[in-house]
Design a protein around this motif. Structure first.
Motif, short mmCIF file in Angstrom:
data_model
loop_
_atom_site.label_atom_id
_atom_site.label_comp_id
_atom_site.label_asym_id
_atom_site.label_seq_id
_atom_site.Cartn_x
_atom_site.Cartn_y
_atom_site.Cartn_z
N SER A 26 22.47 68.04 81.19
CA SER A 26 23.86 68.27 81.57
C SER A 26 24.33 67.18 82.52
O SER A 26 23.57 66.32 82.92
CB SER A 26 24.01 69.64 82.20
OG SER A 26 22.97 69.86 83.10
N VAL A 27 25.59 67.26 82.84
CA VAL A 27 26.23 66.18 83.57
C VAL A 27 25.59 65.97 84.94
O VAL A 27 25.47 66.87 85.73
CB VAL A 27 27.72 66.49 83.78
CG1 VAL A 27 28.44 65.30 84.36
CG2 VAL A 27 28.35 66.87 82.45
N ASP A 28 25.17 64.75 85.23
CA ASP A 28 24.55 64.46 86.51
C ASP A 28 24.93 63.05 86.89
O ASP A 28 24.54 62.08 86.26
CB ASP A 28 23.04 64.59 86.40
CG ASP A 28 22.32 64.00 87.60
OD1 ASP A 28 21.19 63.55 87.44
OD2 ASP A 28 22.92 63.98 88.69
N ARG A 29 25.71 62.90 87.92
CA ARG A 29 26.25 61.58 88.21
C ARG A 29 25.53 60.89 89.35
O ARG A 29 25.93 59.84 89.78
CB ARG A 29 27.73 61.70 88.56
CG ARG A 29 28.57 61.99 87.37
CD ARG A 29 29.96 61.43 87.59
NE ARG A 29 30.84 61.87 86.54
CZ ARG A 29 31.81 62.74 86.73
NH1 ARG A 29 32.04 63.23 87.92
NH2 ARG A 29 32.57 63.11 85.74
N ALA A 37 30.07 54.32 88.72
CA ALA A 37 30.60 55.67 88.47
C ALA A 37 32.04 55.60 87.99
O ALA A 37 32.72 54.61 88.20
CB ALA A 37 30.53 56.48 89.76
N ALA A 38 32.48 56.67 87.36
CA ALA A 38 33.85 56.71 86.87
C ALA A 38 34.81 56.82 88.06
O ALA A 38 34.45 57.34 89.10
CB ALA A 38 34.02 57.92 85.97
N ARG B 77 33.81 48.62 80.95
CA ARG B 77 33.96 49.73 81.89
C ARG B 77 34.84 50.78 81.22
O ARG B 77 36.06 50.70 81.25
CB ARG B 77 34.60 49.24 83.19
CG ARG B 77 33.62 48.52 84.08
CD ARG B 77 34.12 48.49 85.50
NE ARG B 77 34.30 49.83 86.03
CZ ARG B 77 34.25 50.11 87.32
NH1 ARG B 77 34.02 49.15 88.19
NH2 ARG B 77 34.47 51.32 87.75
N ASP B 79 35.51 53.71 82.03
CA ASP B 79 36.36 54.49 82.93
C ASP B 79 37.68 53.77 83.23
O ASP B 79 38.59 54.35 83.79
CB ASP B 79 35.63 54.82 84.23
CG ASP B 79 35.09 53.58 84.91
OD1 ASP B 79 35.41 53.37 86.09
OD2 ASP B 79 34.37 52.81 84.26
N GLY B 163 30.79 70.53 79.71
CA GLY B 163 29.73 70.33 80.69
C GLY B 163 28.53 69.61 80.14
O GLY B 163 27.41 69.78 80.63
N VAL B 164 28.74 68.79 79.11
CA VAL B 164 27.62 67.99 78.59
C VAL B 164 27.85 66.53 78.88
O VAL B 164 28.95 66.12 79.23
CB VAL B 164 27.42 68.19 77.06
CG1 VAL B 164 27.07 69.62 76.75
CG2 VAL B 164 28.64 67.75 76.30
N THR B 165 26.82 65.74 78.71
CA THR B 165 26.94 64.31 78.96
C THR B 165 27.67 63.63 77.81
O THR B 165 27.69 64.15 76.69
CB THR B 165 25.56 63.67 79.10
OG1 THR B 165 24.81 63.97 77.93
CG2 THR B 165 24.84 64.21 80.32
N PRO B 166 28.24 62.45 78.08
CA PRO B 166 28.94 61.72 77.03
C PRO B 166 28.05 61.45 75.81
O PRO B 166 28.50 61.56 74.67
CB PRO B 166 29.33 60.40 77.70
CG PRO B 166 29.37 60.71 79.15
CD PRO B 166 28.36 61.79 79.40
N VAL B 168 25.60 63.16 74.57
CA VAL B 168 25.47 64.35 73.73
C VAL B 168 26.75 64.56 72.92
O VAL B 168 26.71 64.86 71.73
CB VAL B 168 25.18 65.59 74.61
CG1 VAL B 168 25.31 66.86 73.80
CG2 VAL B 168 23.80 65.48 75.22
#
Lengths: 206, 192, 174
Positions: A26-29, A37-38, B77, B79, B163-166, B168
């Motif tokens: 799951s999301v972990d920054r 980072a974004a 980038r 973002d 709530g998942v990573t990009p 996935v």
């Protein structure tokens, strides 16, 4: 379906599977050594709330020119540049907020903070224009929708705290527009409007 | 570092030159794929010609995978790439109106330009219709302004909500697209 | 030029080509492709010419698109991009022998009906694209590749509407 299609599908599946694996979980920054980072944004009303609540760990940095800063800046903000941010005294608990009037300036500043491993940085999305429109000098149109009226009432309270002048019953074209009203961003329009607002504030003499 | 315009390497006039070049390539591939032909596009909705689905989703997956990997390799980038804002109800409503219009016109805004450029008068008709539609929208804006700005979620991605990573998210979308292509293939085999 | 037109290329290859172009747009200008925004710009400029710039700027729908210190770099970019699309479409059609003054339509439909449908459908798309902040190029494709929630909502509702209403429009495309 021919062999080319199958080959393309295999390439795509491989690239996708690799993406899923590289990013599993799951999301972990927060892992160290990660790529940049974004950009995370803070809205002007949220920033105003934080300032009003007297958050001691909050530091707001204005990345514009000294002249612009002298004309008007977010109350409590300090002037800075990407270079000065590199050496700025910050603790790990410091919440940093930056704003500017051009994206490359923001990017440079974020890179400088990233280099010294300070990641708690938020950007005031539409810079001074957003602060002026949503906090300092909120405007309500003559025939407002209920949402607009509610938003204006919230903003007016904050505006009084910062010594601004909320005004209702203005013609619709004088009401500031931005992403929060669903209209597209416009860098030049924002700067122009911000300049006009600041000029009006100075004429009033704060 | 890219995007070039966001990191100061390309100015606004350079961006406009890039616009024409990028547009040229876009129009080229649209025409080559047959998307400048209204009956062909409409065939999507009658399941007689699945070109629209194939082109759209292979383009989407290509750009999505490319963007993900360029970002991971530190070339892009992501973002700093403009992510459109989400307005749940207006965009759902807009989608319905747009879908209805697309069905009736057989061309979308981009492909109508391709069709018109190739001499198709119906392409020109769609372009004129678009201008009229936008103009009507502007005329009635005061009345629809609150609907227009309703239900904003900001600029969010599906992966943020889930709530998942990009990575996935990218893998799931690719898998769905590939499955869709397999289904399309089966449908076409059955028709043949 | 009356030679036999060349066949269309494999749709998957066309799609990959467009995907690469879209990726180039992300890399060079930090945004995706688009089309409907350019139409909005044209209407805004037209409004300003007809009504005068100040009256046009009074409309919050129109104001962001006006060249008043330039409305939005985003909108101008789209106009140039669409010009490129037309050039590219023309060149490809020309080289493939597909340049043809024609009104493409279903076999059971006359020119008048087709043209009315084109304009009417275009108008519906114009309104829909404004609400959705984009069209198949800007939202479905460009936003979709970035996994934007609104873009996928748009994709779903657009295709759903098309399929649900298709039987009603059968006469147009038979």
């Amino acid at each position: 379906m021919n062999r080319l299609h199958v080959a393309l599908a295999i390439v795509a599946a491989f690239a996708a599977a690799a993406a899923g694996v590289i990013d599993r979980g799951s999301v972990d920054r927060s892992h160290p050594g990660a790529r940049a980072a974004a950009i995370e944004f803070i809205s002007a009303p949220d920033l105003a709330q934080r300032i009003m609540s007297g958050d001691r760990d909050l530091r707001v940095f204005d990345l514009r020119t000294p002249d612009a800063f002298a004309q008007f800046h977010v109350p409590g903000a300090h002037r800075a540049t990407a270079a000065s941010l590199a050496g700025e005294p910050l603790t790990p608990q410091t919440h940093v907020v930056v704003y500017a009037d051009a994206r490359p300036t923001i990017v440079e500043a974020l890179q400088a903070l990233e280099k010294r491993n300070h990641r708690d940085v938020l950007v005031l999305r539409e810079g001074l224009y957003e602060w002026l429109s949503r906090v300092q000098e909120p405007r309500l149109a003559s025939s407002p929708t209920p949402e607009e009226r509610a938003e204006f009432e919230r903003a007016a309270e904050m505006s009084r705290f910062f010594g601004g002048v909320p005004r209702a019953g203005v013609p619709r074209d004088e009401v500031p527009q931005g992403y929060w009203t669903g209209l597209p961003r416009s860098e030049a329009l924002l700067m122009d409007a911000a300049v006009k607002s600041v000029a009006a504030i100075r004429r009033r003499g704060c | 570092m890219t995007p070039l315009t966001e990191t100061g390497s390309l100015g606004s006039s350079g961006a406009l030159v890039a616009a024409i070049l990028i547009g040229f390539a876009f129009g080229w591939f649209l025409e080559r794929g047959g998307l400048g032909s209204a009956p062909k596009l409409a065939g999507q909705f009658y399941v007689t010609d699945l070109t629209v689905f194939k082109v759209m989703f292979s383009a989407l997956v290509t750009a999505m995978l490319g963007a993900f990997w360029l970002d991971r390799l530190g070339v892009l980038r992501l973002d700093l790439v403009y992510l459109p804002e989400t307005f749940v109800v207006p965009q759902a409503l807009g989608g319905v109106l747009f879908g209805a219009g697309f069905l009736v016109a057989g061309l979308c805004p981009g492909t109508s330009c391709v069709a018109a450029a190739a001499g198709r008068r119906d392409g020109l008709g769609v372009m004129i219709g678009m201008l009229i539609g936008v103009w009507l929208f502007n005329l009635t804006f005061d009345r629809i302004a609150s609907m227009y700005s309703a239900t904003p979620l900001g600029a969010v991605r599906l992966t943020d909500l889930a709530g998942v990573t990009p990575g996935v998210g990218v893998a799931v979308v690719t898998a769905l697209a590939l499955a869709g292509f397999a289904v399309a293939n089966r449908i076409e085999r059955r028709r043949a | 030029m009356n030679r036999t037109p060349r066949p269309y290329i494999d749709p998957y290859l066309a799609g990959i080509g467009i995907g690469v172009v879209l990726l180039a747009a992300y890399v060079v200008v930090g945004q995706g492709l688009g089309a409907s925004g350019a139409f909005a710009s044209v209407v805004a400029s037209g409004t300003a010419v007809v009504q005068g710039a100040t009256r046009a700027a009074a409309s919050p729908a129109v104001a962001p698109y006006l060249p008043h210190g330039i409305a939005s770099p985003l909108q101008d970019w789209l106009v140039f991009e669409l010009a490129g699309v037309m050039l590219g479409g023309f060149t490809s059609a020309w080289l493939a022998g597909r340049l043809r003054r024609d009104v493409e339509r279903g076999s059971g439909v006359g020119v008048r009906q087709r043209m009315s449908a084109a304009v009417g459908g275009g108008a519906l798309m114009g309104v829909g694209a404004k609400f959705a902040r984009g069209c198949t190029s800007g939202q479905a494709l460009s936003g979709g590749a970035l996994l934007s929630v609104g873009s996928w909502i748009f994709i779903a509702s657009c295709f759903a509407a098309g399929y649900v209403l298709a039987p009603a429009a059968r006469r147009l495309w038979r």
